[in-house]
Scaffold this motif. Sequence first.
Motif, PDB file in Angstrom:
ATOM      1  N   GLY A 207       0.818  -1.215   0.000  1.00  0.00           N
ATOM      2  CA  GLY A 207       0.000   0.000   0.000  1.00  0.00           C
ATOM      3  C   GLY A 207       0.848   1.260   0.000  1.00  0.00           C
ATOM      4  N   GLY A 208       1.950   1.225   0.771  1.00  0.00           N
ATOM      5  CA  GLY A 208       2.853   2.382   0.802  1.00  0.00           C
ATOM      6  C   GLY A 208       3.496   2.640  -0.539  1.00  0.00           C
ATOM      7  N   VAL A 209       3.903   1.571  -1.209  1.00  0.00           N
ATOM      8  CA  VAL A 209       4.526   1.712  -2.533  1.00  0.00           C
ATOM      9  C   VAL A 209       3.481   2.143  -3.561  1.00  0.00           C
ATOM     10  CG1 VAL A 209       5.804   0.517  -4.351  1.00  0.00           C
ATOM     11  CG2 VAL A 209       6.320   0.036  -1.950  1.00  0.00           C
ATOM     12  N   SER A 210       2.274   1.594  -3.474  1.00  0.00           N
ATOM     13  CA  SER A 210       1.200   1.991  -4.391  1.00  0.00           C
ATOM     14  C   SER A 210       0.911   3.477  -4.267  1.00  0.00           C
ATOM     15  CB  SER A 210      -0.072   1.190  -4.104  1.00  0.00           C
ATOM     16  OG  SER A 210       0.082  -0.164  -4.449  1.00  0.00           O
ATOM     17  N   PHE A 211       0.923   3.981  -3.023  1.00  0.00           N
ATOM     18  CA  PHE A 211       0.691   5.405  -2.810  1.00  0.00           C
ATOM     19  C   PHE A 211       1.775   6.235  -3.491  1.00  0.00           C
ATOM     20  CE2 PHE A 211       1.839   9.134  -0.172  1.00  0.00           C
ATOM     21  CZ  PHE A 211       0.757   9.930  -0.504  1.00  0.00           C
ATOM     22  N   GLY A 212       3.040   5.890  -3.255  1.00  0.00           N
ATOM     23  CA  GLY A 212       4.143   6.659  -3.827  1.00  0.00           C
ATOM     24  C   GLY A 212       4.190   6.597  -5.339  1.00  0.00           C
ATOM     25  N   ILE A 213       4.128   5.386  -5.902  1.00  0.00           N
ATOM     26  CA  ILE A 213       4.188   5.223  -7.352  1.00  0.00           C
ATOM     27  C   ILE A 213       2.958   5.846  -8.011  1.00  0.00           C
ATOM     28  CG2 ILE A 213       4.092   3.509  -9.222  1.00  0.00           C
ATOM     29  CD1 ILE A 213       6.843   3.735  -8.000  1.00  0.00           C
ATOM     30  N   GLY A 214       1.798   5.652  -7.396  1.00  0.00           N
ATOM     31  CA  GLY A 214       0.569   6.222  -7.945  1.00  0.00           C
ATOM     32  C   GLY A 214       0.581   7.732  -7.927  1.00  0.00           C
ATOM     33  N   ALA A 215       1.016   8.304  -6.806  1.00  0.00           N
ATOM     34  CA  ALA A 215       1.049   9.762  -6.672  1.00  0.00           C
ATOM     35  C   ALA A 215       1.991  10.387  -7.694  1.00  0.00           C
ATOM     36  CB  ALA A 215       1.478  10.153  -5.255  1.00  0.00           C
ATOM     37  N   PHE A 216       3.173   9.816  -7.851  1.00  0.00           N
ATOM     38  CA  PHE A 216       4.125  10.365  -8.812  1.00  0.00           C
ATOM     39  C   PHE A 216       3.608  10.242 -10.240  1.00  0.00           C
ATOM     40  CE2 PHE A 216       7.526  10.180  -5.521  1.00  0.00           C
ATOM     41  CZ  PHE A 216       8.072  11.433  -5.749  1.00  0.00           C
ATOM     42  N   ASN A 217       3.104   9.069 -10.616  1.00  0.00           N
ATOM     43  CA  ASN A 217       2.644   8.873 -11.990  1.00  0.00           C
ATOM     44  C   ASN A 217       1.461   9.775 -12.327  1.00  0.00           C
ATOM     45  OD1 ASN A 217       3.786   6.508 -13.833  1.00  0.00           O
ATOM     46  ND2 ASN A 217       4.111   5.942 -11.703  1.00  0.00           N
ATOM     47  N   LEU A 218       0.491   9.848 -11.431  1.00  0.00           N
ATOM     48  CA  LEU A 218      -0.686  10.669 -11.702  1.00  0.00           C
ATOM     49  C   LEU A 218      -0.318  12.146 -11.780  1.00  0.00           C
ATOM     50  CD1 LEU A 218      -3.719  11.018 -12.058  1.00  0.00           C
ATOM     51  CD2 LEU A 218      -3.951  11.017  -9.569  1.00  0.00           C
ATOM     52  N   THR A 219       0.445  12.620 -10.811  1.00  0.00           N
ATOM     53  CA  THR A 219       0.803  14.042 -10.779  1.00  0.00           C
ATOM     54  C   THR A 219       1.617  14.437 -12.003  1.00  0.00           C
ATOM     55  OG1 THR A 219       0.841  13.948  -8.358  1.00  0.00           O
ATOM     56  CG2 THR A 219       1.882  15.849  -9.398  1.00  0.00           C
ATOM     57  N   LEU A 220       2.610  13.646 -12.346  1.00  0.00           N
ATOM     58  CA  LEU A 220       3.468  13.975 -13.485  1.00  0.00           C
ATOM     59  C   LEU A 220       2.702  13.933 -14.796  1.00  0.00           C
ATOM     60  CD1 LEU A 220       6.668  12.015 -12.406  1.00  0.00           C
ATOM     61  CD2 LEU A 220       6.424  14.500 -12.491  1.00  0.00           C
ATOM     62  N   SER A 221       1.716  13.051 -14.898  1.00  0.00           N
ATOM     63  CA  SER A 221       0.961  12.935 -16.149  1.00  0.00           C
ATOM     64  C   SER A 221       0.137  14.180 -16.440  1.00  0.00           C
ATOM     65  CB  SER A 221       0.029  11.718 -16.088  1.00  0.00           C
ATOM     66  OG  SER A 221      -1.062  11.945 -15.214  1.00  0.00           O
ATOM     67  N   LEU A 222      -0.136  14.988 -15.413  1.00  0.00           N
ATOM     68  CA  LEU A 222      -0.947  16.184 -15.600  1.00  0.00           C
ATOM     69  C   LEU A 222      -0.159  17.339 -16.198  1.00  0.00           C
ATOM     70  CD1 LEU A 222      -2.874  16.161 -12.191  1.00  0.00           C
ATOM     71  CD2 LEU A 222      -3.737  15.399 -14.405  1.00  0.00           C
ATOM     72  N   PHE A 223       1.178  17.271 -16.123  1.00  0.00           N
ATOM     73  CA  PHE A 223       1.996  18.388 -16.595  1.00  0.00           C
ATOM     74  C   PHE A 223       1.991  18.471 -18.116  1.00  0.00           C
ATOM     75  CE2 PHE A 223       3.973  17.946 -12.377  1.00  0.00           C
ATOM     76  CZ  PHE A 223       3.964  19.277 -11.985  1.00  0.00           C
ATOM     77  N   PRO A 224       1.969  19.698 -18.651  1.00  0.00           N
ATOM     78  CA  PRO A 224       2.096  19.876 -20.098  1.00  0.00           C
ATOM     79  C   PRO A 224       3.440  19.342 -20.593  1.00  0.00           C
ATOM     80  CG  PRO A 224       1.315  21.892 -19.053  1.00  0.00           C
ATOM     81  CD  PRO A 224       1.742  20.966 -17.948  1.00  0.00           C
ATOM     82  N   PRO A 225       3.527  18.941 -21.870  1.00  0.00           N
ATOM     83  CA  PRO A 225       4.751  18.335 -22.415  1.00  0.00           C
ATOM     84  C   PRO A 225       5.991  19.186 -22.225  1.00  0.00           C
ATOM     85  CG  PRO A 225       2.942  18.095 -23.960  1.00  0.00           C
ATOM     86  CD  PRO A 225       2.435  18.972 -22.858  1.00  0.00           C
ATOM     87  N   ARG A 226       5.839  20.510 -22.302  1.00  0.00           N
ATOM     88  CA  ARG A 226       6.987  21.409 -22.174  1.00  0.00           C
ATOM     89  C   ARG A 226       7.717  21.191 -20.849  1.00  0.00           C
ATOM     90  NH1 ARG A 226       7.210  26.838 -20.179  1.00  0.00           N
ATOM     91  NH2 ARG A 226       4.984  26.748 -19.792  1.00  0.00           N
ATOM     92  N   ILE A 227       6.942  21.030 -19.768  1.00  0.00           N
ATOM     93  CA  ILE A 227       7.528  20.808 -18.446  1.00  0.00           C
ATOM     94  C   ILE A 227       7.908  19.345 -18.275  1.00  0.00           C
ATOM     95  CG2 ILE A 227       7.078  20.931 -15.960  1.00  0.00           C
ATOM     96  CD1 ILE A 227       5.159  23.256 -16.571  1.00  0.00           C
ATOM     97  N   LEU A 228       7.078  18.456 -18.816  1.00  0.00           N
ATOM     98  CA  LEU A 228       7.318  17.022 -18.649  1.00  0.00           C
ATOM     99  C   LEU A 228       8.635  16.599 -19.288  1.00  0.00           C
ATOM    100  CD1 LEU A 228       5.995  14.612 -17.342  1.00  0.00           C
ATOM    101  CD2 LEU A 228       4.830  14.110 -19.490  1.00  0.00           C
ATOM    102  N   LYS A 229       9.014  17.254 -20.383  1.00  0.00           N
ATOM    103  CA  LYS A 229      10.294  16.930 -21.041  1.00  0.00           C
ATOM    104  C   LYS A 229      11.463  17.136 -20.073  1.00  0.00           C
ATOM    105  CE  LYS A 229       8.890  18.033 -25.782  1.00  0.00           C
ATOM    106  NZ  LYS A 229       8.981  19.042 -26.854  1.00  0.00           N
ATOM    107  N   LEU A 230      11.405  18.234 -19.313  1.00  0.00           N
ATOM    108  CA  LEU A 230      12.472  18.511 -18.348  1.00  0.00           C
ATOM    109  C   LEU A 230      12.461  17.486 -17.219  1.00  0.00           C
ATOM    110  CD1 LEU A 230      12.340  22.399 -17.977  1.00  0.00           C
ATOM    111  CD2 LEU A 230      14.010  21.042 -19.218  1.00  0.00           C
ATOM    112  N   LEU A 231      11.278  17.129 -16.771  1.00  0.00           N
ATOM    113  CA  LEU A 231      11.172  16.159 -15.682  1.00  0.00           C
ATOM    114  C   LEU A 231      11.654  14.784 -16.127  1.00  0.00           C
ATOM    115  CD1 LEU A 231       7.685  17.221 -14.265  1.00  0.00           C
ATOM    116  CD2 LEU A 231       9.912  17.630 -13.224  1.00  0.00           C
ATOM    117  N   GLU A 232      11.347  14.411 -17.355  1.00  0.00           N
ATOM    118  CA  GLU A 232      11.806  13.131 -17.879  1.00  0.00           C
ATOM    119  C   GLU A 232      13.329  13.121 -18.012  1.00  0.00           C
ATOM    120  OE1 GLU A 232       9.550  12.799 -21.452  1.00  0.00           O
ATOM    121  OE2 GLU A 232       7.856  11.797 -20.479  1.00  0.00           O
ATOM    122  N   PHE A 233      13.895  14.269 -18.360  1.00  0.00           N
ATOM    123  CA  PHE A 233      15.349  14.392 -18.447  1.00  0.00           C
ATOM    124  C   PHE A 233      15.984  14.153 -17.075  1.00  0.00           C
ATOM    125  CE2 PHE A 233      19.269  16.945 -18.266  1.00  0.00           C
ATOM    126  CZ  PHE A 233      19.968  16.385 -19.336  1.00  0.00           C
ATOM    127  N   ALA A 234      15.247  14.546 -16.019  1.00  0.00           N
ATOM    128  CA  ALA A 234      15.754  14.365 -14.655  1.00  0.00           C
ATOM    129  C   ALA A 234      15.437  12.972 -14.113  1.00  0.00           C
ATOM    130  CB  ALA A 234      15.146  15.425 -13.732  1.00  0.00           C
TER     131      ALA A 234
END
Length: 595
Positions: A207-234
């Motif tokens: 459950g703890g891992v599901s929370f962390g992985i879920g939170a990161f994936n959902l939150t990051l998916s909301l970002f526009p591509p311009r910002i997401l490109k930088l995050l993916e680079f990191a």
Amino acid sequence: MVRRIQEGDAPTPPVPKIYCVWTKFQVQEMSSNEKNAFAAENCSSMSLQACLEECMEAVDLFLNNEFTESLDKLRPRVDDSMYHALIYATVLEMQAMMTFQHDDIVHAGNTMKRAQEVCQRFRRKSSNLASKSSADDFAEEQLHAEACYAECLLHRAALTVLQDENMVNFIKGGIKVRNSYLIYKELHAFIQSHSSHKGLNHSHLKGGVSFGIGAFNLTLSLFPPRILKLLEFAGFSGDKEYGLSQLHDGATSLNLRSMLCALLLLCYYTFLSFILGTGEGDVADAEKLLEPFRVRYPRGAIFLFFAGRAEEIKGNIDEAVELFEEGCRAQQAWKQFHHMCYWELMWCFTYKRVWKMAYFYADLLSQESRWSKAMYVYMKAAYLSMLPQGEARPFGDNEVELFRQVPSFKQKIAGKSPPTEKFAIRKARRYKASCPVQLPVPVLEMMYMWNGFTMIRKRPDLTKGMMETLVEAEHTLHDSPVNEYTVDDRCVIQLLKGLCLKNQGQTEGAEQCFNKVYSSEKHIKFDHYLVPNALLELSLLYIDLGRKEEAVKLLQKAKNGYKEYSMESRTQFRIHAALSKLQADTSDPTESTDL
């Protein structure tokens, strides 16, 4: 008032046998190896499973509005149990984020830091879950310690950014987020490759891992591509559907993080998909998720609030009002829960055009809540401006004076002023003049910024009322002398009329309204946000009509053709959501990667 837990408040905890030998001071002076040995020995006085069970009881108390009792149950073991420390600090963090008091934020940050130190004592000295040979040697407590440590980092990142507005803290918060993300990735890979590993407390770890992985994936998916490109680079990545599935798994299984998973999903379904999306929230999914929690916690303030929000989305405004009011009556310990309900009640009465009741809740917020006083005072002034000229104002308030006060309440969060506050301050500027030009429909304009017109689309009577208000404002504007704001004000009304016509199924009329705004682009002096938003709304109309190619062109134009306008980030999020809905190619090789 919320009872704030200070350093000196804690009662003397029960003395575990190990404290007969080691004092708390001596523990702080230990080496890493000694601390690990200490943690292992101390844990024997209360097993991991017993700690989890007691923390589950504390969470249960919290969800039943018994906040003080929940903290009292956790407090005695915050120095020797990673889960007691984490949940205790998480509750204080929730309190701090609602009170928005600097002292509360600092105290919660320090408590979370201490919780992280407790988790560290249970971690392996050289944590390397990525290596299979090393990962196989991890004890159960050490795996849980990794998950708790990653969660502490995530919480501390949020508190670090809120605590101070300087760039150093912002960078520190970013480093914590990245470290947390990497630990969650390793834990997730471990669980995937050790699917046969089923310890007694496996569901809590998962459950703890599901929370962390879920939170990161959902939150990051909301970002526009311009910002997401930088995050993916990191090294970050975001998959919305995978994030939702992970959170759903965590929310629907019996584990300590099910509450956090459920709350994040409910926020997404009932808020984020509206404010940062196309206004098509999955209210059915929200209600399905809510159902077991409503049965178990019928008077739980949190779940009453989300139940009210679900009714509001469906257009059942009276039912929503009843639930929000019940949420306020359900508990008195944490007044900040009331503030969330006041905010929604303010909008419910806005949809019904009961301006004085909406003003009443804006006034309560301006007196009691620290979250955005500039916004609350602006809304008070906006509601008064909707009343007839000769009608008495509540409490003797005057809208012109209130509008003039708005800039004085400006604040900063994470080093920046909230976009809605910036918007309110810009709109209030015209009232600085000795004879100000009134805003035509400030309440309805701000309602659009919160995507409120989608909330009434299933209520023809409410949409009709909004249209009547807009037509009346249009006539008043037509009869007034032309001034420097005239074109902008006409375009505001056209944009909002287009939304009402769309709700009424009058697509041709809506299209004409949005195009009128677009064609006035060169004549708009102040409200430059109108054109990209008119293009966005026109594209959403075309999506509904099946004119997808035209919609994509308009969305790309809105995305790339306009910069530095009010609420730009929110508009860009909505454009990204619309493009994702179309499953269009959102990549643009010429697009800048400057944040």
